[in-house]
Design an enzyme around this catalytic site. Structure first.
Site, PDB file in Angstrom:
ATOM      1  N   GLY A 190       0.832  -1.198   0.000  1.00  0.00           N
ATOM      2  CA  GLY A 190       0.000   0.000   0.000  1.00  0.00           C
ATOM      3  C   GLY A 190       0.865   1.245   0.000  1.00  0.00           C
ATOM      4  O   GLY A 190       2.038   1.208  -0.376  1.00  0.00           O
ATOM      5  N   VAL A 194       0.488   4.784   5.393  1.00  0.00           N
ATOM      6  CA  VAL A 194       0.016   3.632   6.173  1.00  0.00           C
ATOM      7  C   VAL A 194       1.191   2.670   6.435  1.00  0.00           C
ATOM      8  O   VAL A 194       1.267   2.038   7.481  1.00  0.00           O
ATOM      9  CB  VAL A 194      -1.164   2.919   5.472  1.00  0.00           C
ATOM     10  CG1 VAL A 194      -1.624   1.718   6.272  1.00  0.00           C
ATOM     11  CG2 VAL A 194      -2.329   3.883   5.287  1.00  0.00           C
ATOM     12  N   GLY A 195       2.127   2.633   5.510  1.00  0.00           N
ATOM     13  CA  GLY A 195       3.337   1.817   5.713  1.00  0.00           C
ATOM     14  C   GLY A 195       4.031   2.196   7.018  1.00  0.00           C
ATOM     15  O   GLY A 195       4.493   1.332   7.771  1.00  0.00           O
ATOM     16  N   GLU A 212       5.701  -3.230   0.820  1.00  0.00           N
ATOM     17  CA  GLU A 212       5.656  -3.091  -0.641  1.00  0.00           C
ATOM     18  C   GLU A 212       4.928  -1.784  -0.921  1.00  0.00           C
ATOM     19  O   GLU A 212       3.697  -1.747  -0.950  1.00  0.00           O
ATOM     20  CB  GLU A 212       4.903  -4.285  -1.262  1.00  0.00           C
ATOM     21  CG  GLU A 212       5.635  -5.604  -1.132  1.00  0.00           C
ATOM     22  CD  GLU A 212       6.810  -5.747  -2.104  1.00  0.00           C
ATOM     23  OE1 GLU A 212       6.874  -4.982  -3.076  1.00  0.00           O
ATOM     24  OE2 GLU A 212       7.657  -6.624  -1.876  1.00  0.00           O
ATOM     25  N   CYS A 246       1.299   0.128  -9.174  1.00  0.00           N
ATOM     26  CA  CYS A 246       2.431   0.669  -8.396  1.00  0.00           C
ATOM     27  C   CYS A 246       3.684   0.821  -9.235  1.00  0.00           C
ATOM     28  O   CYS A 246       4.500   1.691  -8.971  1.00  0.00           O
ATOM     29  CB  CYS A 246       2.710  -0.219  -7.197  1.00  0.00           C
ATOM     30  SG  CYS A 246       3.069  -1.914  -7.661  1.00  0.00           S
TER      31      CYS A 246
HETATM   32  P1  NAD Z   1      -5.323   1.098   0.563  1.00  0.00           P
HETATM   33  O1  NAD Z   1      -6.063   2.368   0.823  1.00  0.00           O
HETATM   34  O2  NAD Z   1      -6.060  -0.073   0.029  1.00  0.00           O
HETATM   35  O3  NAD Z   1      -4.558   0.724   1.886  1.00  0.00           O
HETATM   36  C1  NAD Z   1      -3.802  -0.456   1.970  1.00  0.00           C
HETATM   37  C2  NAD Z   1      -4.211  -1.198   3.216  1.00  0.00           C
HETATM   38  O4  NAD Z   1      -3.929  -0.399   4.371  1.00  0.00           O
HETATM   39  C3  NAD Z   1      -5.689  -1.564   3.280  1.00  0.00           C
HETATM   40  O5  NAD Z   1      -5.833  -2.922   3.601  1.00  0.00           O
HETATM   41  C4  NAD Z   1      -6.242  -0.657   4.368  1.00  0.00           C
HETATM   42  O6  NAD Z   1      -7.265  -1.266   5.117  1.00  0.00           O
HETATM   43  C5  NAD Z   1      -5.051  -0.395   5.253  1.00  0.00           C
HETATM   44  N1  NAD Z   1      -5.136   0.892   5.926  1.00  0.00           N
HETATM   45  C6  NAD Z   1      -5.555   2.073   5.391  1.00  0.00           C
HETATM   46  N2  NAD Z   1      -5.478   3.060   6.314  1.00  0.00           N
HETATM   47  C7  NAD Z   1      -5.012   2.501   7.446  1.00  0.00           C
HETATM   48  C8  NAD Z   1      -4.692   3.018   8.754  1.00  0.00           C
HETATM   49  N3  NAD Z   1      -4.856   4.304   9.081  1.00  0.00           N
HETATM   50  N4  NAD Z   1      -4.229   2.144   9.674  1.00  0.00           N
HETATM   51  C9  NAD Z   1      -4.058   0.846   9.364  1.00  0.00           C
HETATM   52  N5  NAD Z   1      -4.317   0.327   8.147  1.00  0.00           N
HETATM   53  C10 NAD Z   1      -4.795   1.127   7.202  1.00  0.00           C
HETATM   54  O7  NAD Z   1      -4.157   1.326  -0.442  1.00  0.00           O
HETATM   55  P2  NAD Z   1      -3.353   2.606  -0.776  1.00  0.00           P
HETATM   56  O8  NAD Z   1      -2.449   2.934   0.338  1.00  0.00           O
HETATM   57  O9  NAD Z   1      -4.217   3.661  -1.373  1.00  0.00           O
HETATM   58  O10 NAD Z   1      -2.549   1.922  -1.984  1.00  0.00           O
HETATM   59  C11 NAD Z   1      -1.969   2.665  -2.948  1.00  0.00           C
HETATM   60  C12 NAD Z   1      -0.482   2.641  -2.746  1.00  0.00           C
HETATM   61  O11 NAD Z   1      -0.031   1.309  -2.731  1.00  0.00           O
HETATM   62  C13 NAD Z   1       0.272   3.316  -3.841  1.00  0.00           C
HETATM   63  O12 NAD Z   1       1.294   4.100  -3.261  1.00  0.00           O
HETATM   64  C14 NAD Z   1       0.886   2.165  -4.605  1.00  0.00           C
HETATM   65  O13 NAD Z   1       2.067   2.479  -5.279  1.00  0.00           O
HETATM   66  C15 NAD Z   1       1.111   1.187  -3.515  1.00  0.00           C
HETATM   67  N6  NAD Z   1       1.172  -0.160  -4.057  1.00  0.00           N
HETATM   68  C16 NAD Z   1       2.335  -0.822  -3.976  1.00  0.00           C
HETATM   69  C17 NAD Z   1       2.423  -2.086  -4.515  1.00  0.00           C
HETATM   70  C18 NAD Z   1       3.675  -2.884  -4.452  1.00  0.00           C
HETATM   71  O14 NAD Z   1       3.610  -4.081  -4.730  1.00  0.00           O
HETATM   72  N7  NAD Z   1       4.810  -2.302  -4.120  1.00  0.00           N
HETATM   73  C19 NAD Z   1       1.321  -2.661  -5.112  1.00  0.00           C
HETATM   74  C20 NAD Z   1       0.140  -1.930  -5.151  1.00  0.00           C
HETATM   75  C21 NAD Z   1       0.056  -0.684  -4.600  1.00  0.00           C
END
Ligand code: NAD
Length: 458
Positions: A190, A194-195, A212, A246
């Site tokens: 993600g 959040v990471g 990731e 991503c």
């Molecule tokens: P998202 O909003 O789906 O969040 C990812 C996860 O985090 C979800 O399961 C969600 O429930 C959880 N989450 C959200 N907010 C949270 C919080 N405050 N506390 C705890 N958990 C929480 O996804 P996103 O972040 O919008 O994803 C997009 C990003 O992901 C982009 O930056 C993209 O580049 C990256 N991405 C990376 C890869 C990879 O393989 N490296 C793949 C896909 C997406």
């Protein structure tokens, strides 16, 4: 899921893991075959859910999600026995006679948090690796891909061993509660913000994490390239899933002299792929929700749009869009775009791309289109990125022998193929010594003579 039920359920996975059944290679094989069966039996429903969540067309849904997962499972099944075996290593003179080896052991109960853009495979491909390595797992699909989330909540317990796998649906509240549990590994896909939350939560239990993440993946186009194929591959990799990938090229760097031919070739290719008006083209996807749609619309404010720019928030439609020479400090160039806008930045000489990239956070992927090997070699050596693909887009993802993961702001750790297996394993080091030849050099009483011999041996 009821928040109060999360902790006891994770505990029962731990008890099951401690019984040792998941260590059996046969059990792992069985679970992988079940996951394969689940995917094959419900292919149609999966493709439809992806269509509802992201407007994904059948071919993209199959190649980048369903087919991708099936090939990942097949690869793991093929290599499972080899991966689980002892890995012999040499032993130095000082410890002879002895044999040394690494024994992969499962970490335990792991947490896998998925993202919404490839909501099926981004949750299940890490699961394939976790199962191959003999772990129990909690799965947390993204709540934004509503249809895939509820479909998987129904299917996973039907096919996988419920004593070993738990799927928790929900949003921030559920994820926050799940993150409080003491896992043996957390695998998160993600965004960066959040990471950081995930990593902070993991420190409480000293849990190792794989992050990731994403970022702005640059794409350098040298004048010495095959223009038609370059444009075709850029358009394919940028506008697949409406740019919500991503590893999509986030922006292009090209010399001033070559920018117009490149823009013309990209426009031509867009028309060939999606027609004059992509809003009615079934092969072109939709933005996940209105919030992300509005975010993308705001990126165009004050920009020099040279192609596209049409949007329809009700339909979550956003046309393939080209922006020429955006302000490098604007949100478009400061944030990951994660949508169908491609900024094109021009430079006087193409090697100016290198400092431009090095002045920004380290990207997940870097793309270089050129026939000039010394330029591509120079670029790989002088820049840093999770992965590089020369003369194509995300094709590198199809090779399970290449680890996939970021560096710096784009993430830490990796998976795919054996790298995923190793991520979810502890490589336990073992040395075995016989009782023969118990040389007394290392035991007291010490002497100058013993020390001088040891100095030579060590
Ligand atoms: P998202 O909003 O789906 O969040 C990812 C996860 O985090 C979800 O399961 C969600 O429930 C959880 N989450 C959200 N907010 C949270 C919080 N405050 N506390 C705890 N958990 C929480 O996804 P996103 O972040 O919008 O994803 C997009 C990003 O992901 C982009 O930056 C993209 O580049 C990256 N991405 C990376 C890869 C990879 O393989 N490296 C793949 C896909 C997406």
């Amino acid at each position: 899921m009821d928040i109060a039920a999360i902790a006891p359920q994770v505990n029962s996975l731990k008890s099951f893991f401690n019984q040792g059944q998941t260590r059996s290679v046969n059990w792992r094989r069985q679970q992988l075959l079940q996951l394969k069966k689940m995917t094959e039996d419900h292919e149609q429903e999966i493709v439809e859910a992806l269509q509802q969540d992201l407007g994904k067309c059948r071919q993209e849904a199959w190649t980048a999600e369903v087919g991708y997962l099936l090939s990942d499972i097949n690869h793991s099944l093929k290599h499972l026995t080899k991966w689980t075996k002892r890995r012999r290593v040499s032993t130095p003179m000082v410890a002879q006679p002895a044999s040394s080896f690494l024994l992969p052991e499962p970490k335990g109960v792991v947490l896998i948090i998925g993202a919404w853009n490839y909501p099926f495979q981004l949750l299940l491909a890490p699961l394939v690796a976790a199962i191959a390595a003999g772990n129990c797992a909690v799965l947390k699909p993204s709540e934004l891909a509503v249809n895939i989330s509820s479909l998987l909540a129904k299917l996973v317990p039907m096919y996988l061993d419920q004593k070993a796998f738990l799927l928790v649906e929900g949003g921030v509240e559920q994820t926050t509660e799940v993150l409080k549990q003491p896992f043996d590994h957390v695998f998160y896909t993600g965004g960066e913000q959040v990471g950081k939350i995930v990593m902070r939560a993991a420190t409480d239990h000293l849990t190792p994490v794989t992050l990731e993440l994403g970022g702005k993946s640059p794409c350098i186009v040298d004048q010495d390239t095959n223009l038609t194929i370059t444009a075709r591959r850029i358009v394919w990799s940028k506008w697949m899933n409406a740019g919500q990938t991503c590893v999509a090229p986030d922006y292009v760097i090209v010399s001033k002299a070559f920018s117009q031919p490149l823009i013309d070739a990209i426009k031509h290719q867009l028309e060939e792929f999606y027609g004059k008006d992509s809003s009615n083209n079934p092969d072109y996807g939709r933005i996940i929700n209105e919030r992300h749609h509005a975010r993308l619309v705001s990126y165009l404010e004050g920009q020099n749009v040279v192609h596209g720019g049409q949007t329809d928030s009700q339909q979550r439609y956003f046309a393939p869009t080209l922006v020429l020479n955006p302000d490098l400090h604007s949100p478009l160039m400061q944030e990951e775009i994660f949508g169908p806008i491609l900024p094109i930045i021009t430079v006087d000489k193409i090697d100016q791309a290198i400092p431009l990239i090095n002045n920004r956070p380290k990207p997940l992927a870097l793309y270089i289109y050129t026939n000039n090997t010394s330029f591509s070699d120079q670029t790989i050596q002088q820049t840093s990125a999770g992965s590089v693909c020369i003369n194509d887009g995300m094709m590198f993802m199809t090779n399970p022998n290449l680890p996939f993961g970021g560096i710096g702001n784009s993430g830490m750790g990796s998976y795919h193929g054996q790298f995923g297996f190793d991520t979810f394993s502890h490589l336990k080091s073992v040395m075995k010594r016989p009782f023969i030849m118990d040389v007394k050099l290392r035991y007291p009483p010490f002497s100058k003579f013993k020390l001088s011999i040891l100095k030579k041996l060590l």
